[in-house]
Scaffold this motif. Structure first.
Motif, PDB file in Angstrom:
ATOM      1  N   UNK A   1      20.966  39.431  -0.002  1.00  0.00           N
ATOM      2  CA  UNK A   1      20.627  40.474   0.728  1.00  0.00           C
ATOM      3  C   UNK A   1      19.335  41.882   1.020  1.00  0.00           C
ATOM      4  N   UNK A   2      18.504  42.112  -0.160  1.00  0.00           N
ATOM      5  CA  UNK A   2      17.477  41.583   0.599  1.00  0.00           C
ATOM      6  C   UNK A   2      16.519  41.731   1.222  1.00  0.00           C
ATOM      7  N   UNK A   3      16.801  40.286   1.533  1.00  0.00           N
ATOM      8  CA  UNK A   3      15.964  39.788   3.264  1.00  0.00           C
ATOM      9  C   UNK A   3      16.688  40.683   4.064  1.00  0.00           C
ATOM     10  N   UNK A   4      17.971  40.669   4.296  1.00  0.00           N
ATOM     11  CA  UNK A   4      18.486  41.299   5.107  1.00  0.00           C
ATOM     12  C   UNK A   4      18.921  42.324   5.717  1.00  0.00           C
ATOM     13  N   UNK A   5      18.149  43.254   4.155  1.00  0.00           N
ATOM     14  CA  UNK A   5      17.782  44.220   4.659  1.00  0.00           C
ATOM     15  C   UNK A   5      16.391  44.730   4.696  1.00  0.00           C
ATOM     16  N   UNK A   6      15.586  43.741   4.210  1.00  0.00           N
ATOM     17  CA  UNK A   6      13.957  43.833   4.252  1.00  0.00           C
ATOM     18  C   UNK A   6      13.653  43.433   6.031  1.00  0.00           C
ATOM     19  N   UNK A   7      14.405  42.445   6.566  1.00  0.00           N
ATOM     20  CA  UNK A   7      14.154  41.814   7.759  1.00  0.00           C
ATOM     21  C   UNK A   7      13.654  42.946   9.161  1.00  0.00           C
ATOM     22  N   UNK A   8      14.262  44.264   9.019  1.00  0.00           N
ATOM     23  CA  UNK A   8      13.024  45.004  10.093  1.00  0.00           C
ATOM     24  C   UNK A   8      12.298  46.137   9.571  1.00  0.00           C
ATOM     25  N   UNK A   9      12.700  46.327   7.790  1.00  0.00           N
ATOM     26  CA  UNK A   9      11.784  47.308   7.447  1.00  0.00           C
ATOM     27  C   UNK A   9      10.145  46.233   7.166  1.00  0.00           C
ATOM     28  N   UNK A  10      10.225  45.527   6.845  1.00  0.00           N
ATOM     29  CA  UNK A  10       9.333  44.740   7.296  1.00  0.00           C
ATOM     30  C   UNK A  10       8.626  44.702   8.295  1.00  0.00           C
ATOM     31  N   UNK A  11       9.003  44.888   9.741  1.00  0.00           N
ATOM     32  CA  UNK A  11       8.367  44.143  10.832  1.00  0.00           C
ATOM     33  C   UNK A  11       8.089  41.850  10.659  1.00  0.00           C
ATOM     34  N   UNK A  12       8.768  41.792   9.676  1.00  0.00           N
ATOM     35  CA  UNK A  12       8.149  40.319   9.755  1.00  0.00           C
ATOM     36  C   UNK A  12       7.500  39.789  10.485  1.00  0.00           C
ATOM     37  N   UNK A  13       6.119  38.936  10.089  1.00  0.00           N
ATOM     38  CA  UNK A  13       6.054  37.602  10.823  1.00  0.00           C
ATOM     39  C   UNK A  13       6.673  36.793  10.419  1.00  0.00           C
ATOM     40  N   UNK A  14       7.603  35.753  10.525  1.00  0.00           N
ATOM     41  CA  UNK A  14       8.302  34.846   9.833  1.00  0.00           C
ATOM     42  C   UNK A  14       7.917  33.524  11.071  1.00  0.00           C
TER      43      UNK A  14
ATOM     44  N   UNK B   1      15.140  29.460  16.626  1.00  0.00           N
ATOM     45  CA  UNK B   1      16.911  29.017  15.866  1.00  0.00           C
ATOM     46  C   UNK B   1      18.422  29.904  15.649  1.00  0.00           C
ATOM     47  N   UNK B   2      17.482  30.685  15.501  1.00  0.00           N
ATOM     48  CA  UNK B   2      18.942  31.719  14.867  1.00  0.00           C
ATOM     49  C   UNK B   2      19.230  32.566  15.876  1.00  0.00           C
ATOM     50  N   UNK B   3      20.727  33.707  15.481  1.00  0.00           N
ATOM     51  CA  UNK B   3      20.855  34.470  16.219  1.00  0.00           C
ATOM     52  C   UNK B   3      19.961  35.767  15.888  1.00  0.00           C
ATOM     53  N   UNK B   4      19.558  37.042  16.853  1.00  0.00           N
ATOM     54  CA  UNK B   4      18.852  38.637  16.336  1.00  0.00           C
ATOM     55  C   UNK B   4      19.057  38.465  14.951  1.00  0.00           C
ATOM     56  N   UNK B   5      20.737  38.884  14.986  1.00  0.00           N
ATOM     57  CA  UNK B   5      21.285  39.473  13.943  1.00  0.00           C
ATOM     58  C   UNK B   5      20.765  38.202  12.954  1.00  0.00           C
ATOM     59  N   UNK B   6      20.437  37.150  12.389  1.00  0.00           N
ATOM     60  CA  UNK B   6      20.154  36.247  11.688  1.00  0.00           C
ATOM     61  C   UNK B   6      18.756  36.017  11.148  1.00  0.00           C
ATOM     62  N   UNK B   7      18.119  36.219  12.170  1.00  0.00           N
ATOM     63  CA  UNK B   7      16.992  36.086  11.691  1.00  0.00           C
ATOM     64  C   UNK B   7      16.007  36.357  10.189  1.00  0.00           C
ATOM     65  N   UNK B   8      17.222  36.731   9.528  1.00  0.00           N
ATOM     66  CA  UNK B   8      16.443  37.461   8.162  1.00  0.00           C
ATOM     67  C   UNK B   8      16.390  35.935   7.817  1.00  0.00           C
ATOM     68  N   UNK B   9      17.409  34.436   7.737  1.00  0.00           N
ATOM     69  CA  UNK B   9      17.263  33.816   6.722  1.00  0.00           C
ATOM     70  C   UNK B   9      16.083  32.742   7.092  1.00  0.00           C
ATOM     71  N   UNK B  10      15.571  33.441   8.203  1.00  0.00           N
ATOM     72  CA  UNK B  10      14.070  32.738   7.606  1.00  0.00           C
ATOM     73  C   UNK B  10      13.314  33.055   6.872  1.00  0.00           C
ATOM     74  N   UNK B  11      13.704  33.989   6.091  1.00  0.00           N
ATOM     75  CA  UNK B  11      12.201  34.276   5.033  1.00  0.00           C
ATOM     76  C   UNK B  11      12.860  33.018   3.425  1.00  0.00           C
ATOM     77  N   UNK B  12      13.960  32.408   4.026  1.00  0.00           N
ATOM     78  CA  UNK B  12      14.565  31.136   3.173  1.00  0.00           C
ATOM     79  C   UNK B  12      13.635  29.749   2.965  1.00  0.00           C
TER      80      UNK B  12
END
Length: 213
Positions: free
Chosen positions: A69-82, A89-100
């Motif tokens: 949940x932290x990754x899901x909520x944080x992805x847009x907030x952090x403007x993460x550079x993954x 490889x991920x659909x836009x709504x699941x790019x938070x998975x690349x935190x793992x």
């Protein structure tokens, strides 16, 4: 790094660089490793304790905001550079998975070593609501479930890399060092240099570690 005078004269095409970090820094190093490699061809990665699992928290701690949940909520907030390959490889709504690491590491092409504690102190504390060993029966059972999930994640990464990796040499080789210890981040400590692996039967109880600090 390539221009900072404090490093002294350095040819970025020749210098050997170990790009590293622990915990969140370990994940950040993993996410940006190939970007660094593109500028420093002799760069290698050392990622310590950045291996988050997608495991659910312990049942009695189910109200806690999980790392997923932290990754899901944080992805847009952090403007993460993954990692760019992972994101693609991920659909836009699941790019938070690349935190793992489970999702990202199969795409990282730079040779690296990941240190992953099978009883990661940070994540076990998060998932058990701040409990510390010695655990009660429920928490001890959860810790063993956590360890099993951690070990399975290594096999999953290896399998995914076998499908993603087109190299015939050692260019993208990764290694994982995974002590069966309750710990988190040791590369910045003397423990990293002084710890000696003990095989089961070689002293202590190698097949069933005691969860104590």
């Amino acid at each position: 790094l390539t221009t900072n005078a404090s490093f002294g004269p350095m040819d970025p095409l020749e210098a050997k660089v170990l790009f590293t970090g622990c915990s969140a820094g370990g994940r950040g190093a993993m996410f940006n490793m190939d970007r660094v490699k593109s500028r420093l061809p002799n760069a290698y990665g050392l990622f310590d304790s950045g291996w988050w699992l997608t495991i659910d928290p312990m049942a009695r701690n189910s109200s806690h905001i999980s790392l997923v949940q932290q990754a899901q909520l944080g992805y847009d907030l952090y403007n993460a550079s993954l990692d760019e390959s992972c994101l693609a490889s991920q659909i836009p709504t699941e790019r938070w998975k690349c935190f793992f690491a489970l999702i990202t590491l199969p795409f990282v092409q730079t040779p690296s070593l990941s240190q992953v504690f099978q009883y990661d102190k940070f994540q076990l504390s998060e998932d058990t609501g701040g409990l510390k060993p010695p655990y009660d029966k429920e928490a001890a059972a959860y810790a063993e479930q956590f360890r099993s999930a951690m070990m399975q994640s290594f096999a999953t990464v290896a399998d995914r890399r076998s499908h993603n990796d087109n190299n015939d040499d050692d260019t993208g080789r990764i290694s994982i060092y995974s002590p069966a210890c309750y710990d988190h981040c040791s590369i910045e400590s003397s423990r990293f240099a002084l710890t000696r692996p003990i095989a089961p039967g070689g002293g202590g109880n190698g097949s069933s570690p005691t969860l104590s600090e």
